[in-house]
Design a protein around this motif. Structure first.
Motif, PDB file in Angstrom:
ATOM      1  N   VAL A  64      57.639  -9.946  24.134  1.00  0.00           N
ATOM      2  CA  VAL A  64      57.272 -11.095  24.959  1.00  0.00           C
ATOM      3  C   VAL A  64      56.872 -10.611  26.340  1.00  0.00           C
ATOM      4  O   VAL A  64      57.597  -9.869  26.994  1.00  0.00           O
ATOM      5  N   GLY A  65      55.687 -11.015  26.772  1.00  0.00           N
ATOM      6  CA  GLY A  65      55.158 -10.587  28.058  1.00  0.00           C
ATOM      7  C   GLY A  65      55.289 -11.653  29.128  1.00  0.00           C
ATOM      8  O   GLY A  65      56.091 -12.584  29.025  1.00  0.00           O
ATOM      9  N   GLU A  66      54.475 -11.527  30.129  1.00  0.00           N
ATOM     10  CA  GLU A  66      54.452 -12.399  31.292  1.00  0.00           C
ATOM     11  C   GLU A  66      54.380 -13.865  30.873  1.00  0.00           C
ATOM     12  O   GLU A  66      53.644 -14.233  29.973  1.00  0.00           O
ATOM     13  N   ALA A  67      55.176 -14.687  31.498  1.00  0.00           N
ATOM     14  CA  ALA A  67      55.212 -16.130  31.258  1.00  0.00           C
ATOM     15  C   ALA A  67      55.530 -16.450  29.804  1.00  0.00           C
ATOM     16  O   ALA A  67      55.127 -17.476  29.278  1.00  0.00           O
ATOM     17  N   GLY A  68      56.268 -15.553  29.130  1.00  0.00           N
ATOM     18  CA  GLY A  68      56.671 -15.801  27.764  1.00  0.00           C
ATOM     19  C   GLY A  68      55.579 -15.637  26.736  1.00  0.00           C
ATOM     20  O   GLY A  68      55.728 -16.022  25.596  1.00  0.00           O
ATOM     21  N   VAL A  69      54.433 -15.062  27.134  1.00  0.00           N
ATOM     22  CA  VAL A  69      53.324 -14.882  26.205  1.00  0.00           C
ATOM     23  C   VAL A  69      53.596 -13.650  25.335  1.00  0.00           C
ATOM     24  O   VAL A  69      53.765 -12.550  25.848  1.00  0.00           O
ATOM     25  N   PRO A  70      53.667 -13.836  24.015  1.00  0.00           N
ATOM     26  CA  PRO A  70      53.954 -12.681  23.155  1.00  0.00           C
ATOM     27  C   PRO A  70      52.716 -11.841  22.904  1.00  0.00           C
ATOM     28  O   PRO A  70      51.600 -12.343  22.920  1.00  0.00           O
ATOM     29  N   PHE A  71      52.924 -10.567  22.742  1.00  0.00           N
ATOM     30  CA  PHE A  71      51.857  -9.714  22.248  1.00  0.00           C
ATOM     31  C   PHE A  71      52.442  -8.868  21.139  1.00  0.00           C
ATOM     32  O   PHE A  71      53.571  -8.449  21.179  1.00  0.00           O
ATOM     33  N   GLY A  72      51.683  -8.702  20.108  1.00  0.00           N
ATOM     34  CA  GLY A  72      52.181  -7.975  18.946  1.00  0.00           C
ATOM     35  C   GLY A  72      51.196  -6.912  18.523  1.00  0.00           C
ATOM     36  O   GLY A  72      50.236  -6.619  19.233  1.00  0.00           O
ATOM     37  N   ASN A  73      51.444  -6.378  17.363  1.00  0.00           N
ATOM     38  CA  ASN A  73      50.556  -5.346  16.829  1.00  0.00           C
ATOM     39  C   ASN A  73      50.354  -4.205  17.806  1.00  0.00           C
ATOM     40  O   ASN A  73      49.242  -3.791  18.082  1.00  0.00           O
ATOM     41  N   VAL A  74      51.449  -3.707  18.351  1.00  0.00           N
ATOM     42  CA  VAL A  74      51.399  -2.592  19.295  1.00  0.00           C
ATOM     43  C   VAL A  74      51.059  -1.326  18.531  1.00  0.00           C
ATOM     44  O   VAL A  74      51.677  -1.007  17.522  1.00  0.00           O
ATOM     45  N   VAL A  75      50.050  -0.589  19.036  1.00  0.00           N
ATOM     46  CA  VAL A  75      49.634   0.646  18.375  1.00  0.00           C
ATOM     47  C   VAL A  75      50.098   1.892  19.115  1.00  0.00           C
ATOM     48  O   VAL A  75      50.137   2.968  18.536  1.00  0.00           O
ATOM     49  N   SER A  76      50.425   1.745  20.406  1.00  0.00           N
ATOM     50  CA  SER A  76      50.941   2.898  21.145  1.00  0.00           C
ATOM     51  C   SER A  76      51.730   2.432  22.359  1.00  0.00           C
ATOM     52  O   SER A  76      51.517   1.340  22.880  1.00  0.00           O
ATOM     53  N   VAL A  77      52.635   3.288  22.764  1.00  0.00           N
ATOM     54  CA  VAL A  77      53.432   3.067  23.968  1.00  0.00           C
ATOM     55  C   VAL A  77      53.430   4.373  24.753  1.00  0.00           C
ATOM     56  O   VAL A  77      53.594   5.445  24.164  1.00  0.00           O
ATOM     57  N   VAL A  78      53.196   4.288  26.061  1.00  0.00           N
ATOM     58  CA  VAL A  78      53.260   5.465  26.928  1.00  0.00           C
ATOM     59  C   VAL A  78      54.262   5.190  28.037  1.00  0.00           C
ATOM     60  O   VAL A  78      54.525   4.035  28.385  1.00  0.00           O
ATOM     61  N   ALA A  79      54.833   6.247  28.576  1.00  0.00           N
ATOM     62  CA  ALA A  79      55.832   6.087  29.638  1.00  0.00           C
ATOM     63  C   ALA A  79      55.598   7.097  30.743  1.00  0.00           C
ATOM     64  O   ALA A  79      55.299   8.269  30.482  1.00  0.00           O
ATOM     65  N   GLY A  80      55.730   6.616  31.963  1.00  0.00           N
ATOM     66  CA  GLY A  80      55.704   7.482  33.131  1.00  0.00           C
ATOM     67  C   GLY A  80      57.116   7.670  33.637  1.00  0.00           C
ATOM     68  O   GLY A  80      58.087   7.469  32.910  1.00  0.00           O
ATOM     69  N   ARG A  81      57.232   8.018  34.897  1.00  0.00           N
ATOM     70  CA  ARG A  81      58.550   8.278  35.475  1.00  0.00           C
ATOM     71  C   ARG A  81      59.448   7.046  35.431  1.00  0.00           C
ATOM     72  O   ARG A  81      60.628   7.151  35.121  1.00  0.00           O
ATOM     73  N   ALA A  82      58.900   5.887  35.786  1.00  0.00           N
ATOM     74  CA  ALA A  82      59.709   4.667  35.820  1.00  0.00           C
ATOM     75  C   ALA A  82      58.912   3.441  35.393  1.00  0.00           C
ATOM     76  O   ALA A  82      59.170   2.335  35.833  1.00  0.00           O
ATOM     77  N   HIS A  83      57.895   3.652  34.564  1.00  0.00           N
ATOM     78  CA  HIS A  83      57.114   2.533  34.042  1.00  0.00           C
ATOM     79  C   HIS A  83      56.672   2.857  32.617  1.00  0.00           C
ATOM     80  O   HIS A  83      56.652   4.024  32.214  1.00  0.00           O
ATOM     81  N   SER A  84      56.337   1.820  31.874  1.00  0.00           N
ATOM     82  CA  SER A  84      55.867   1.979  30.501  1.00  0.00           C
ATOM     83  C   SER A  84      54.727   1.008  30.251  1.00  0.00           C
ATOM     84  O   SER A  84      54.633  -0.030  30.898  1.00  0.00           O
ATOM     85  N   CYS A  85      53.881   1.345  29.291  1.00  0.00           N
ATOM     86  CA  CYS A  85      52.789   0.469  28.887  1.00  0.00           C
ATOM     87  C   CYS A  85      52.666   0.502  27.376  1.00  0.00           C
ATOM     88  O   CYS A  85      52.864   1.547  26.749  1.00  0.00           O
ATOM     89  N   ALA A  86      52.333  -0.645  26.811  1.00  0.00           N
ATOM     90  CA  ALA A  86      52.087  -0.753  25.379  1.00  0.00           C
ATOM     91  C   ALA A  86      50.655  -1.218  25.190  1.00  0.00           C
ATOM     92  O   ALA A  86      50.149  -2.032  25.970  1.00  0.00           O
ATOM     93  N   GLN A  87      50.000  -0.699  24.156  1.00  0.00           N
ATOM     94  CA  GLN A  87      48.621  -1.068  23.872  1.00  0.00           C
ATOM     95  C   GLN A  87      48.569  -1.771  22.528  1.00  0.00           C
ATOM     96  O   GLN A  87      49.141  -1.296  21.546  1.00  0.00           O
ATOM     97  N   GLY A  88      47.879  -2.909  22.515  1.00  0.00           N
ATOM     98  CA  GLY A  88      47.737  -3.682  21.288  1.00  0.00           C
ATOM     99  C   GLY A  88      46.521  -3.258  20.484  1.00  0.00           C
ATOM    100  O   GLY A  88      45.685  -2.479  20.955  1.00  0.00           O
ATOM    101  N   THR A  89      46.405  -3.779  19.285  1.00  0.00           N
ATOM    102  CA  THR A  89      45.309  -3.410  18.393  1.00  0.00           C
ATOM    103  C   THR A  89      43.939  -3.822  18.918  1.00  0.00           C
ATOM    104  O   THR A  89      42.928  -3.226  18.555  1.00  0.00           O
TER     105      THR A  89
END
Length: 85
Positions: free
Chosen positions: A3-28
């Motif tokens: 669940v993302g910003e304002a409760g908006v869900p995102f699914g079908n994550v194909v990759s996740v990357v992480a830095g020192r203190a942050h992370s990002c997920a990429q959808g299909t």
């Protein structure tokens, strides 16, 4: 789904990357959602400062690209080799 910003869900994550203190997920469909410390604009939102414990986005990245992350940075590497940061 995550669940993302304002409760908006995102699914079908194909990759996740992480830095020192942050992370990002990429959808299909190429969109990215990021959370964590926004030091030096680490979340890719065009600003810096606040910490977000909720994924923020979507952040548009070129189709077919992949996300990469460093200490306080992230970028998208497009299929044609161009880098978007």
């Amino acid at each position: 789904p995550v669940v993302g910003e304002a409760g908006v869900p995102f699914g079908n994550v194909v990759s996740v990357v992480a830095g020192r203190a942050h992370s990002c997920a990429q959808g299909t469909t190429g969109e990215a959602w990021c959370w964590g410390a926004n030091v030096f604009g680490s979340l890719g939102l065009g600003s810096s400062g606040a910490v977000s414990h909720t994924p923020l986005g979507p952040i548009d990245v070129p189709p077919g690209s992949r996300l990469v992350a460093g200490n306080w940075t992230q970028a998208a590497v497009a299929a044609d080799g161009h880098v978007y940061a």
